[in-house]
Design a protein around this motif. Structure first.
Motif, PDB file in Angstrom:
ATOM      1  N   PRO A   1       0.778  -1.242   0.000  1.00 34.68           N
ATOM      2  CA  PRO A   1       0.000   0.000   0.000  1.00 34.68           C
ATOM      3  C   PRO A   1       0.816   1.302   0.000  1.00 34.68           C
ATOM      4  O   PRO A   1       0.198   2.360  -0.071  1.00 34.68           O
ATOM      5  CB  PRO A   1      -0.818  -0.115   1.292  1.00 34.68           C
ATOM      6  N   ARG A   2       2.122   1.246   0.049  1.00 31.83           N
ATOM      7  CA  ARG A   2       2.907   2.479   0.197  1.00 31.83           C
ATOM      8  C   ARG A   2       2.521   3.538  -0.842  1.00 31.83           C
ATOM      9  O   ARG A   2       2.284   4.708  -0.504  1.00 31.83           O
ATOM     10  CB  ARG A   2       4.409   2.156   0.069  1.00 31.83           C
ATOM     11  N   ASP A   3       2.451   3.137  -2.137  1.00 30.41           N
ATOM     12  CA  ASP A   3       2.203   4.116  -3.194  1.00 30.41           C
ATOM     13  C   ASP A   3       0.721   4.179  -3.574  1.00 30.41           C
ATOM     14  O   ASP A   3       0.357   4.369  -4.748  1.00 30.41           O
ATOM     15  CB  ASP A   3       3.037   3.748  -4.426  1.00 30.41           C
ATOM     16  N   ARG A   4      -0.108   3.994  -2.578  1.00 33.29           N
ATOM     17  CA  ARG A   4      -1.552   3.946  -2.774  1.00 33.29           C
ATOM     18  C   ARG A   4      -2.087   5.120  -3.603  1.00 33.29           C
ATOM     19  O   ARG A   4      -2.882   4.955  -4.524  1.00 33.29           O
ATOM     20  CB  ARG A   4      -2.199   3.989  -1.390  1.00 33.29           C
ATOM     21  N   GLY A   5      -1.613   6.340  -3.247  1.00 32.50           N
ATOM     22  CA  GLY A   5      -2.103   7.540  -3.930  1.00 32.50           C
ATOM     23  C   GLY A   5      -1.823   7.480  -5.415  1.00 32.50           C
ATOM     24  O   GLY A   5      -2.701   7.748  -6.253  1.00 32.50           O
ATOM     25  N   GLU A   6      -0.612   7.097  -5.743  1.00 28.47           N
ATOM     26  CA  GLU A   6      -0.223   7.045  -7.144  1.00 28.47           C
ATOM     27  C   GLU A   6      -1.018   5.961  -7.896  1.00 28.47           C
ATOM     28  O   GLU A   6      -1.443   6.157  -9.030  1.00 28.47           O
ATOM     29  CB  GLU A   6       1.279   6.747  -7.230  1.00 28.47           C
ATOM     30  N   ILE A   7      -1.209   4.830  -7.224  1.00 25.30           N
ATOM     31  CA  ILE A   7      -1.982   3.748  -7.847  1.00 25.30           C
ATOM     32  C   ILE A   7      -3.434   4.174  -8.041  1.00 25.30           C
ATOM     33  O   ILE A   7      -4.041   3.925  -9.087  1.00 25.30           O
ATOM     34  CB  ILE A   7      -1.859   2.455  -7.000  1.00 25.30           C
ATOM     35  N   ASN A   8      -3.991   4.866  -7.049  1.00 26.70           N
ATOM     36  CA  ASN A   8      -5.355   5.385  -7.203  1.00 26.70           C
ATOM     37  C   ASN A   8      -5.465   6.295  -8.421  1.00 26.70           C
ATOM     38  O   ASN A   8      -6.432   6.220  -9.183  1.00 26.70           O
ATOM     39  CB  ASN A   8      -5.775   6.173  -5.956  1.00 26.70           C
ATOM     40  N   ASN A   9      -4.469   7.173  -8.578  1.00 28.80           N
ATOM     41  CA  ASN A   9      -4.492   8.081  -9.724  1.00 28.80           C
ATOM     42  C   ASN A   9      -4.433   7.323 -11.045  1.00 28.80           C
ATOM     43  O   ASN A   9      -5.131   7.655 -12.002  1.00 28.80           O
ATOM     44  CB  ASN A   9      -3.324   9.067  -9.655  1.00 28.80           C
ATOM     45  N   LEU A  10      -3.578   6.294 -11.080  1.00 30.56           N
ATOM     46  CA  LEU A  10      -3.486   5.488 -12.299  1.00 30.56           C
ATOM     47  C   LEU A  10      -4.822   4.827 -12.624  1.00 30.56           C
ATOM     48  O   LEU A  10      -5.265   4.817 -13.768  1.00 30.56           O
ATOM     49  CB  LEU A  10      -2.413   4.398 -12.131  1.00 30.56           C
ATOM     50  N   LEU A  11      -5.445   4.281 -11.588  1.00 29.58           N
ATOM     51  CA  LEU A  11      -6.724   3.598 -11.811  1.00 29.58           C
ATOM     52  C   LEU A  11      -7.805   4.571 -12.257  1.00 29.58           C
ATOM     53  O   LEU A  11      -8.597   4.271 -13.148  1.00 29.58           O
ATOM     54  CB  LEU A  11      -7.165   2.876 -10.528  1.00 29.58           C
ATOM     55  N   ALA A  12      -7.803   5.766 -11.659  1.00 27.74           N
ATOM     56  CA  ALA A  12      -8.827   6.753 -12.005  1.00 27.74           C
ATOM     57  C   ALA A  12      -8.666   7.253 -13.436  1.00 27.74           C
ATOM     58  O   ALA A  12      -9.625   7.692 -14.066  1.00 27.74           O
ATOM     59  CB  ALA A  12      -8.776   7.917 -11.022  1.00 27.74           C
ATOM     60  N   GLY A  13      -7.441   7.175 -13.961  1.00 27.56           N
ATOM     61  CA  GLY A  13      -7.187   7.711 -15.295  1.00 27.56           C
ATOM     62  C   GLY A  13      -7.580   6.780 -16.422  1.00 27.56           C
ATOM     63  O   GLY A  13      -7.521   7.155 -17.594  1.00 27.56           O
ATOM     64  N   ARG A  14      -7.955   5.522 -16.084  1.00 28.15           N
ATOM     65  CA  ARG A  14      -8.353   4.610 -17.143  1.00 28.15           C
ATOM     66  C   ARG A  14      -9.813   4.818 -17.512  1.00 28.15           C
ATOM     67  O   ARG A  14     -10.521   5.588 -16.901  1.00 28.15           O
ATOM     68  CB  ARG A  14      -8.158   3.163 -16.680  1.00 28.15           C
ATOM     69  N   GLY A  15     -10.254   4.119 -18.510  1.00 29.00           N
ATOM     70  CA  GLY A  15     -11.676   4.132 -18.837  1.00 29.00           C
ATOM     71  C   GLY A  15     -12.028   5.139 -19.892  1.00 29.00           C
ATOM     72  O   GLY A  15     -11.173   5.875 -20.388  1.00 29.00           O
ATOM     73  N   PHE A  16     -13.293   5.165 -20.212  1.00 24.35           N
ATOM     74  CA  PHE A  16     -13.776   5.870 -21.380  1.00 24.35           C
ATOM     75  C   PHE A  16     -14.252   7.265 -21.002  1.00 24.35           C
ATOM     76  O   PHE A  16     -14.961   7.440 -20.023  1.00 24.35           O
ATOM     77  CB  PHE A  16     -14.924   5.064 -21.980  1.00 24.35           C
ATOM     78  N   ALA A  17     -13.837   8.274 -21.768  1.00 27.66           N
ATOM     79  CA  ALA A  17     -14.293   9.638 -21.515  1.00 27.66           C
ATOM     80  C   ALA A  17     -15.687   9.827 -22.106  1.00 27.66           C
ATOM     81  O   ALA A  17     -16.046   9.222 -23.104  1.00 27.66           O
ATOM     82  CB  ALA A  17     -13.330  10.635 -22.139  1.00 27.66           C
ATOM     83  N   VAL A  18     -16.477  10.674 -21.472  1.00 24.99           N
ATOM     84  CA  VAL A  18     -17.842  10.923 -21.942  1.00 24.99           C
ATOM     85  C   VAL A  18     -17.838  11.552 -23.321  1.00 24.99           C
ATOM     86  O   VAL A  18     -18.592  11.171 -24.202  1.00 24.99           O
ATOM     87  CB  VAL A  18     -18.599  11.818 -20.939  1.00 24.99           C
ATOM     88  N   ALA A  19     -16.983  12.546 -23.535  1.00 27.16           N
ATOM     89  CA  ALA A  19     -16.915  13.157 -24.851  1.00 27.16           C
ATOM     90  C   ALA A  19     -15.448  13.283 -25.229  1.00 27.16           C
ATOM     91  O   ALA A  19     -14.557  13.107 -24.413  1.00 27.16           O
ATOM     92  CB  ALA A  19     -17.592  14.510 -24.863  1.00 27.16           C
ATOM     93  N   ASP A  20     -15.218  13.604 -26.468  1.00 33.25           N
ATOM     94  CA  ASP A  20     -13.887  13.532 -27.016  1.00 33.25           C
ATOM     95  C   ASP A  20     -13.889  14.561 -28.143  1.00 33.25           C
ATOM     96  O   ASP A  20     -14.919  14.815 -28.759  1.00 33.25           O
ATOM     97  CB  ASP A  20     -13.714  12.094 -27.551  1.00 33.25           C
ATOM     98  N   GLU A  21     -12.748  15.144 -28.430  1.00 30.88           N
ATOM     99  CA  GLU A  21     -12.733  16.173 -29.472  1.00 30.88           C
ATOM    100  C   GLU A  21     -13.054  15.587 -30.846  1.00 30.88           C
ATOM    101  O   GLU A  21     -13.373  16.312 -31.777  1.00 30.88           O
ATOM    102  CB  GLU A  21     -11.386  16.924 -29.478  1.00 30.88           C
ATOM    103  N   ARG A  22     -13.021  14.257 -30.955  1.00 31.65           N
ATOM    104  CA  ARG A  22     -13.341  13.627 -32.234  1.00 31.65           C
ATOM    105  C   ARG A  22     -14.816  13.262 -32.370  1.00 31.65           C
ATOM    106  O   ARG A  22     -15.253  12.789 -33.411  1.00 31.65           O
ATOM    107  CB  ARG A  22     -12.462  12.378 -32.409  1.00 31.65           C
TER     108      ARG A  22
END
Lengths: 434, 434
Positions: free
Chosen positions: B10-31
């Protein structure tokens, strides 16, 4: 007086084709931008944005969104015992039916290679229940019970508050009786965004289910992919296929039970009996007068009602499949002889005592059903909506050996020699695995 | 040389949380806007618009889109017998596995009231197969075979043409061997629009499956609701959970087989063995050198590769569930003791001989899998994706009578007296049904 528009099939084929083509969900909508703005605001500003939109759209400034124990108690004091008794029967029947949908893990061996499929419930689900002046306890039952039957541990309900900041007591009691304690006073696109992304006080969910207005629907489409959604619900529909054995008064009553939902609701009778069509039309005129929601029902029947005369029931079933109705009543002499012809329908009500409202509340099957022709590819809400599957693959060395050349061949052909190497390395000596 | 980024949990929990939050599909996209424009153009102008975008994006002006018999023959002349033999084994295994997913209609009685669930295949399905220079016969197998196993009568394949207007011969042969004759030379958003709405020569489908690039994915999201889609695919991922029993060379090879797909591909090792982590890192450096797609794999491993050290395998499985990987390899001493802890994963590869590429081609389970954390709520492509259910309700008079008061009560409470009337009228004498 002619109440419902009348067409003949195949004579009016062109017109019927146009009607069918006009149903369904548009790719974009002039309200999409507003909805996306709300979602992004909630994503970026959390609870504060949710409270802002609740003030703007629901007309109430709230301090907190979670319904308190106190509010649940108040709700129980307001509803009658008769309601709770009927509600409980509904819950029992819906639970019994949906439990039969549950599935098992399975695995299989081919030589010593094992493959299989594991079923797990989703962890957390949000059910949207429409609010405002009307009460929708049945929406609570139909969305919450299948989720719990599937094994979902955390089910939350959201519903827009009234101008006093309260959720309808029948909705609250239904939630608690169904087994849900976590209810939030939020509605519209902001509710969908809060469920998808979470806020300071609301934990995000894995899936959002339940029908709402067009803003809710557009928001569900927008967050699809971030979370799962059940479907994009449109106006409600009933299609009745009847021969001369149909009771005109039952048929008229069932058409009106659909029409009273919404001016956009669609009620259609397809029949090979001109006499039945005439009698239904007369009954509609008679019964309309007595309805509380007479105006809504009249608009719906006049603008979106339709009687289609067909040469025979076979032609009728073809039309049913093209229409792919949300609710379908099969009122013919031998319904189980016609049933195998019906490919596309959300719920199929068979015989004269299976009135559509039976399915809305008590029969057991779900009343959240695919609309707008989507029954071509979509299903009633069911426990499969609340589980996901994982494949498992457990190959022994000899099993992998027996097909390693094929894997290597296909991988190299796709230009993926790293894939080929991953197999090769398992059959080559090396420093680690000798 | 350190190849993979290393974190501790768990030491780098914050960084791992950020990585996990950054995945997945965005609602809208410039394309999104470009994609919506293409879709509307195809909706309004049909084939002409499709041909225009094919000229613009694929660099070829075509007269017709359907692949001819001649072209199939040419394709068979170009591919080797070895390929066809491996392809056939793949088809057999994939078909056998997916047939086990098939389900039965069922019905049940409560007193004399019958309810049940009918399963029907979709009528027509479109499979998108990526094109360009690479060949993807395995994508054909994995999308077409489950549809046919589910009973879909019409399955069509679309794939973008090369600059000579041809579809890759391996793709064509795979289509025919899988059982598909209808293949169109179209790709991108215009292919998705053509499948969703149909054109002068292409009949619209009920569902579109198969992964594509971001334009394909955005287009699938846009037409969702008009037709069904399987999922919104993102970059491919593998996560390996290994203890000290893991083979560093196998693990490195499997990580690289993911990394070679795409610079955005994600390869993660979670282990409780620092020694294993070090050895894998060394192996990665060694093996990378030999890969044809070295540059892609290096970028992917450097930028999106990750080793996470955990205190024990239990903490590791928690991280697996939070990551919800597309491909998951379980390389521990007692994998079947850990398996029940794994809630979220597309495909689970168990033991040292179940290398991920085995699942891509030959094992039987599908390789179209949920990415970006969506394994929390989504499943591998399976026969359920190609069927839909209808509920049936067949109540006798006495069954309806036994709950009519409850229906009437709930309907009136929801303000829907038309619903109540539909039940009442069946128990009141009237001019028609005496």
């Amino acid at each position: 007086m002619i109440v419902m528009r009348k067409l003949s099939y195949p004579r009016d084929r062109g017109e019927i084709n146009n009607l069918l083509a006009g149903r369904g969900f548009a790719v974009a909508d002039e309200r999409t931008e507003l909805v996306n703005d709300i979602i992004n605001d909630v994503l970026n500003n959390g609870e504060q944005a949710v409270l802002k939109y609740t003030a703007r759209f629901d007309g109430i400034e709230l301090d907190g969104l979670l319904v308190s124990d106190e509010e649940f108690k108040d709700a129980y004091n307001k509803v009658g015992d008769d309601f709770i008794s009927s509600l409980k029967k509904s819950i029992v029947n819906v639970r019994e039916f949906h439990r039969k949908q549950l599935r098992q893990n399975w695995f299989t061996y081919k030589n010593s290679a094992m493959t299989g499929q594991i079923i797990k419930p989703l962890a957390r689900v949000g059910a949207y229940v429409p609010g405002g002046r009307a009460a929708y306890p049945s929406s609570v039952v139909m969305t919450v019970i299948p989720a719990l039957a599937a094994g979902v541990k955390e089910v939350v309900v959201v519903s827009p508050p009234d101008k006093e900041g309260r959720i309808n007591p029948y909705t609250l009691v239904a939630a608690r009786e169904a087994g849900v304690d976590e209810v939030y006073k939020i509605g519209g696109a902001q509710a969908i965004a809060a469920l998808a992304y979470g806020t300071e006080t609301i934990k995000g969910v894995d899936k959002i289910v339940g029908p709402g207005n067009i803003y809710v629907t557009l928001a569900k489409k927008a967050v699809f992919g971030v979370v799962d959604i059940d479907m994009l619900a449109g106006p409600s529909e009933v299609l009745i296929l009847a021969d001369s054995s149909g009771h005109p008064d039952y048929i008229a009553a069932d058409l009106l039970s659909q029409a009273e939902h919404d001016p956009l609701a669609i009620s259609v009778l397809i029949t090979d009996s001109e006499l039945l069509a005439e009698k239904v039309d007369k009954e509609l005129a008679l019964q309309l007068k007595g309805l509380n929601r007479k105006e809504i029902a009249t608009t719906s029947i006049n603008e979106n009602g339709l009687i289609i005369l067909v040469d025979d029931i076979k032609a009728g079933s073809e039309l049913v499949n093209r229409f792919a109705p949300e609710h379908f009543e099969l009122l013919v002499k031998e319904p189980f002889a016609i049933l195998p012809e019906i490919d596309n329908a959300g719920a199929i009500f068979i015989g004269e005592y299976s009135s559509e409202p039976l399915g809305d509340y008590l029969a057991g099957p779900n009343h959240v059903l695919p609309t707008g022709g989507t029954a071509r590819f979509a299903s009633p809400l069911n426990t499969d909506d609340f589980i996901k599957k994982s494949s498992i693959i457990y190959y022994q060395k000899k099993d992998l050996a027996s097909i390693s050349d094929d894997i290597i061949q296909l991988a190299e052909l796709e230009g993926l020699d790293g894939h080929a190497n991953a197999v090769k390395i398992r059959f080559e000596g090396n420093e680690f695995n000798d």
